[in-house]
Enzyme design. Sequence first.
Site, PDB file in Angstrom:
ATOM      1  N   CYS A  71      15.612  61.641   3.479  1.00  0.00           N
ATOM      2  CA  CYS A  71      14.451  60.867   3.945  1.00  0.00           C
ATOM      3  C   CYS A  71      14.272  60.966   5.459  1.00  0.00           C
ATOM      4  O   CYS A  71      13.156  60.827   5.961  1.00  0.00           O
ATOM      5  CB  CYS A  71      14.591  59.407   3.520  1.00  0.00           C
ATOM      6  SG  CYS A  71      16.137  58.628   4.044  1.00  0.00           S
ATOM      7  N   GLU A 117      14.340  51.134   1.107  1.00  0.00           N
ATOM      8  CA  GLU A 117      14.539  52.258   2.026  1.00  0.00           C
ATOM      9  C   GLU A 117      13.783  53.422   1.424  1.00  0.00           C
ATOM     10  O   GLU A 117      14.179  53.986   0.407  1.00  0.00           O
ATOM     11  CB  GLU A 117      16.032  52.553   2.190  1.00  0.00           C
ATOM     12  CG  GLU A 117      16.366  53.354   3.445  1.00  0.00           C
ATOM     13  CD  GLU A 117      16.185  54.851   3.256  1.00  0.00           C
ATOM     14  OE1 GLU A 117      15.100  55.364   3.652  1.00  0.00           O
ATOM     15  OE2 GLU A 117      17.079  55.495   2.712  1.00  0.00           O
TER      16      GLU A 117
END
Length: 484
Positions: free
Chosen positions: A286, A252
Amino acid sequence: MDIKNLGYQFIDGEWREGQSNSLLHDINPYTDEVITEFKLANVSDIDHAYQAAQQAKQEWDKVNPFKKRDILENAVKYIEENEEAITSIIMDELGGTRLKAAFEIGLVKNIIKEAATFPIRMEGKILPSTIDDVENRLYRIPVGVVGVISPFNFPFFLSMKSVAPALGAGNAVVLKPHEDTPITGGTLIGKIFEEAGVPKGLMNVVVTDIKEIGDAFVEHPIPRIISFTGSTKVGSYIGQVAIKNFKKPLLELGGNSAFIVLEDADMDYAVDAATFSRFTHQGQICMSANRILVQKSIYNEFLDKYVAKVSSLKVGDPRESETIIGPVINDRQAANLETMIEKGIAEGANAIIKGNIKGRMVEPTILVDVTTDMSVAQEELFGPVVCVIPFETEEEAIQIANDTRFGLSGAIHTANLERGVEMAKKVHTGMIHVNDLTINDEPTVAFGGEKQSGIGRLNGEWSLEEFTTLKWISVNYSKRILPY
């Protein structure tokens, strides 16, 4: 829950010092005070942790699935009983505001609740055979041991996002938190599962320094999966090392999310959502909106309201309830942001707001006159810095949104929901949200990115799939007729 009691390695069910000669000073990024010190783990400690995990996994195999569910639910109860102490740790160790801490703790509780259902969802199949009197059985089984490497921005949640599902699916875990958040992303989680009642050695935490251990955490022969959350550059390297050693990487990684505002959007709501999507936890997420794309017919009005909203955000002590923007995690992040802003301006962008940078305190900056070839439009801006870019048509907005090597999240604001959905289908991301935030994560919905934003999907049935493997056992009820 004394924070100083969490300043140790947690290996094989014991709290002890690491065997490295190096010390880690865990720093409060706002006050610069030392929270606690860690004597770091070395390669021998990592081996001990993985060996303990492999042994404990055999004991975990014998635990009734409903008992496993109870143990994971105990973890949620422990968090609820210690929520204020955990909030303090998040504020002190990573400069998170009280609002951010509440948001993160809520996500953690939800992901553990979902993982608690995994032990009773380990379903197999019986499939037909092309051969008479043969039955094909397909068993879903744990992979064994999972290595987890977590980041500094949402360390409690982004560690737990892999740890809890891995345990729920029947695995053992060795967790390596980021050196800037060794407690929130590491030893706090070890304490939670110790109190919840997992077998000794099933959950291990090693706080270490990559300069000392090199690739040992990833290359070790015991773990079958390496789950990494962090930058694309580091994730690419970890993925290559994992595959070279025949381990499955779950990655990720970074993002460069576009927040698209069409001319028919609810202006005030879009301004608020765009602000939250960029400046929550200082923009160190993110999924944060790096690029705000606004249709030209409403661009000036939107920009005026956006500037006013952003200018009103309180910057300061994360422990004060009114604070929205606290410190970035370390001096390196602050310096990188200053470099990115100056580079963007040198390339032709203009700062309609240019915040001061003093130490780790980075005030908001809004850049306009940004073109897609500029570094600030192409790179992840991991802080309170944002680009606002006008567009003429839907097609142009989609083209700008897709002009990036990343593909994590996004948002589209419009009064016409189906128009938003049709646009969303054309944006190359793993996730995108109509009339909502770019920052979204739900425990039962597939989470992950496209392009250089990652490999794999987590949450719900996808986590169960990722942290297990399938074993085919066939049963012949008679005898196979053989040709010789």
